[in-house]
Design an enzyme around this catalytic site. Structure first.
Site, short mmCIF file in Angstrom:
data_model
loop_
_atom_site.label_atom_id
_atom_site.label_comp_id
_atom_site.label_asym_id
_atom_site.label_seq_id
_atom_site.Cartn_x
_atom_site.Cartn_y
_atom_site.Cartn_z
N GLY A 1 63.47 -58.48 22.34
CA GLY A 1 62.64 -59.58 21.89
C GLY A 1 61.33 -59.13 21.28
N THR A 2 60.31 -59.97 21.42
CA THR A 2 59.03 -59.79 20.74
C THR A 2 57.93 -59.53 21.76
OG1 THR A 2 59.76 -61.35 19.05
CG2 THR A 2 57.41 -60.86 19.12
N THR A 3 57.02 -58.63 21.41
CA THR A 3 55.87 -58.37 22.26
C THR A 3 54.60 -58.47 21.43
OG1 THR A 3 54.96 -56.86 23.92
CG2 THR A 3 55.83 -55.87 21.91
#
Length: 278
Positions: free
Chosen positions: A100-102
């Site tokens: 996913g996204t951080t």
């Protein structure tokens, strides 16, 4: 497309809201224009004397989904020319981890701010050569493929829902913020910005406050303790209440330099965020 790809430097969308300047991710990213539209909708309600609360935010999310469906990639240009002002006033009168996204937000003592988001999507587990990044699955993100899955147009730069943002307060404060969360990114940033600019919350309270999200289908997801909004949403058949805070609603990590020079940070507990002041 990969052979001809090159990095482009672009000016941010600068949007004025409640005495502050909000710097947002510009096209071809979709996120910045959608957040700006949500803020503009909130402002139109304020001008008409409306109450700013979670129900207002839900209306803004519904209106933003409709604006995206109606205007698509042209939304940023239409916003820049004030072309949706009448439509927003009308809507205000008639409201309707390992993958996913951080995100990382940093501010130094001089007020220099950096807001950086990075995404692998689901990722494919393969690091490209010595370059240290993983190929992602963004062409499988329904929210980013305008013509539907499997119908990507060649020579079209991929959009993004990532929304690294910076808020320049009218009092001289500076806030850097951003989040992961797929299509919940824009609604998470919108809510935290409203909590800070409209409701005057502290940075930590603004990040940890209960959130909701409206899908383009109209379905609503929300966390507990929303107050008045929760009572109304509980009886909606298309509403889902989560038992507690959840990473579904993003992980907004923020840093702020106060007008008088102090520094503070807030890491979202939904994604085990952490803040350090040195």
């Amino acid at each position: 497309d990969l052979k001809s790809y090159k990095m482009e430097r672009r000016d941010p969308i600068l949007w004025r809201h409640h005495g502050a300047t909000v710097a947002l991710n510009p096209p071809p990213a979709a996120s910045g224009a959608l957040i700006a539209f949500g803020l503009a909708f909130i402002e139109s309600l304020r001008i008409r004397g409306g109450t700013i609360d979670d129900l207002t935010l839900m209306e803004a999310m519904e209106a933003t989904n409709a604006a995206r469906a109606n205007h698509g990639e042209k939304l940023a240009d239409i916003l820049a020319t004030g072309g949706l002002k009448a439509a927003m006033q009308h809507a205000a009168r008639h409201p309707k981890s390992h993958r996913g996204t951080t995100h990382v937000s940093v501010i130094d003592v001089d007020g220099n701010a950096a807001s950086a988001s990075l995404s692998n999507g689901e990722g494919n587990g393969h690091i490209v050569g010595k370059f240290g990044f993983m190929l992602n699955n963004m062409l499988g993100e329904e929210d980013l493929v305008p013509d539907g899955l499997g119908r990507w147009r060649e020579n079209l730069r991929l959009s993004s829902m990532m929304a690294p943002s910076i808020i320049l307060g009218g009092d001289g404060s500076v806030i850097a913020l951003g989040t992961g969360g797929s299509n919940r990114i824009r609604t998470a940033i919108l809510q935290v910005a409203v909590n800070l600019l409209d409701l005057g919350m502290s940075l930590e309270d603004a990040v940890e406050a209960p959130r909701l999200h409206v899908e383009k289908s109209g379905a609503v997801s929300f966390e507990p303790n929303l107050g008045r909004a929760e009572q109304i949403l509980e009886v909606r058949p298309d509403a889902k209440i989560w038992p507690e805070q959840n990473l579904f609603f993003g992980g907004v990590h923020a840093a702020r330099r106060l007008a008088k020079g102090g520094l503070e940070g807030a890491g979202d507990p939904r994604r085990r965020g952490h803040a350090i002041v040195l």
